[in-house]
Scaffold this active site. Structure first.
Site, mmCIF file in Angstrom:
data_model
loop_
_atom_site.group_PDB
_atom_site.id
_atom_site.type_symbol
_atom_site.label_atom_id
_atom_site.label_comp_id
_atom_site.label_asym_id
_atom_site.label_seq_id
_atom_site.Cartn_x
_atom_site.Cartn_y
_atom_site.Cartn_z
ATOM 1 N N GLY A 220 0.843 -1.206 0.000
ATOM 2 C CA GLY A 220 0.000 0.000 0.000
ATOM 3 C C GLY A 220 0.871 1.245 0.000
ATOM 4 O O GLY A 220 1.807 1.353 -0.798
ATOM 5 N N ASP A 250 -5.154 -4.037 -8.166
ATOM 6 C CA ASP A 250 -5.378 -4.568 -9.520
ATOM 7 C C ASP A 250 -4.757 -3.640 -10.577
ATOM 8 O O ASP A 250 -4.230 -4.109 -11.588
ATOM 9 C CB ASP A 250 -6.877 -4.730 -9.792
ATOM 10 C CG ASP A 250 -7.527 -5.682 -8.797
ATOM 11 O OD1 ASP A 250 -6.837 -6.621 -8.349
ATOM 12 O OD2 ASP A 250 -8.702 -5.471 -8.466
ATOM 13 N N GLY A 285 -14.020 5.027 -7.723
ATOM 14 C CA GLY A 285 -14.440 3.901 -8.551
ATOM 15 C C GLY A 285 -13.295 2.925 -8.772
ATOM 16 O O GLY A 285 -12.134 3.210 -8.447
#
Ligand code: RIB
Length: 300
Positions: A220, A250, A285
């Site tokens: 991260g 991803d 999103g």
């Protein structure tokens, strides 16, 4: 060409101030529906970076399927092996809080039906691919079968063990060329602590001793640690103001897959992928946040 043998989901993303307690109803400020699923996300990210992509996946026989298929087409991804099945499509209710962190539920639906036979049917096309990318939102026997098939065909495999499955057999995945967990997946798979960088390194070394060539741990906003025969590569994070981290892993893997497949050196591919993923968290999103590579100025 890159093949993604993996999942697709319909992401139902609710932006929340807080989760409701048991029996409580509260209002959430915003909602967005979009195409997701770790397999589809990685395929789309690779395609938006310039890769030619073949998707092997199963959709349901419901209203979601046509949209998922159309999304692959819109991203230039081959749908030759987007198979329809008597089930609901995979669905992922996702909750994103004010600190940009996400909580994800997945309902596998049709993804649970992607079988070794489905992959075997794609054998001739998979043999033409230069990389096969997988995750763990499809049945483990299908993942193991694909790794064996790829070895037979001489095609390298990148496995992203997400979501982590405690039953993952390390003996079955040792032939992967790239194994890319995040820190919590690394902890679950190895049963080792991963709080400090030294602990992450020790857990990654444990996987290397099982025979995996490149263990790449995404941490991260702490960066990325890669261990392979050449030693260790640490890729620092690109600091950004995150608004939604959904699908950032991803984005990283899709971009990395294209970069490594296109022949970039590993440290360069990792840095490029870290930059691409950092850009994605600045937008809301899942796939909505994946840039077309031509619109980004990647670091040298
Ligand atoms: O990694 C993010 C993805 O996880 C979402 O798109 C959701 O569908 C789940 O698969």
């Amino acid at each position: 060409m890159i093949a993604v043998v993996g999942s697709n989901m319909v992401d139902l993303i609710t932006y929340i101030n807080r989760m409701p307690g048991p029996g409580e109803t509260i209002e959430a400020p915003d909602f967005r529906m979009g195409c997701g699923g770790k397999g589809a996300n990685q395929a789309v990210a690779a395609a938006r970076n310039g890769a030619e992509v073949l998707m092997v996946t199963r959709v349901g026989n419901d209203a979601f399927a046509a949209n998922t298929r159309a999304n692959f087409v819109a991203n230039g991804i081959s749908t030759k092996y987007v198979l329809e099945t008597e089930a609901t499509s995979g669905v992922a209710p996702i909750f994103v809080d004010e600190s940009s962190q996400n909580s994800i539920l997945i309902v596998q639906g049709a993804n649970a039906r992607l079988s070794p036979e489905d992959v075997a049917a794609a054998r001739a096309d998979l043999a033409q691919c230069s990389l096969i990318v997988m995750q763990l939102e499809i049945p483990l026997p299908t993942v193991y079968y694909t790794i064996r098939l790829a070895k037979e065909l001489g095609v390298p495999v990148l496995l992203n063990p997400a979501p982590a499955q405690p039953g993952l057999k390390l003996s079955e995945i040792a032939d992967c060329t790239y194994f890319m967990p995040n820190e919590s997946e690394l902890a679950l798979i190895t049963g080792m602590p991963v709080t400090t960088l030294d602990e992450v390194r020790a857990a990654a070394e444990f996987l290397r001793r099982k025979g995996i060539s490149n263990v790449i741990v995404t941490l991260g906003d702490r960066g990325v640690l890669c261990l392979n025969d050449d030693g260790e590569t640490f890729t620092p994070p690109f600091p950004v103001a995150a608004v939604d981290t959904t699908g950032a892993g991803d984005a990283f893997i899709g971009c990395f897959s294209h970069a490594i497949d296109a022949g970039l050196e590993l440290p360069v591919a990792l840095r490029r992928a870290a930059f691409y993923a950092a850009d994605s968290v600045t937008k809301r999103g899942t796939q909505y946040s994946y840039a077309e590579a031509k619109d980004l100025q990647f670091p040298a």
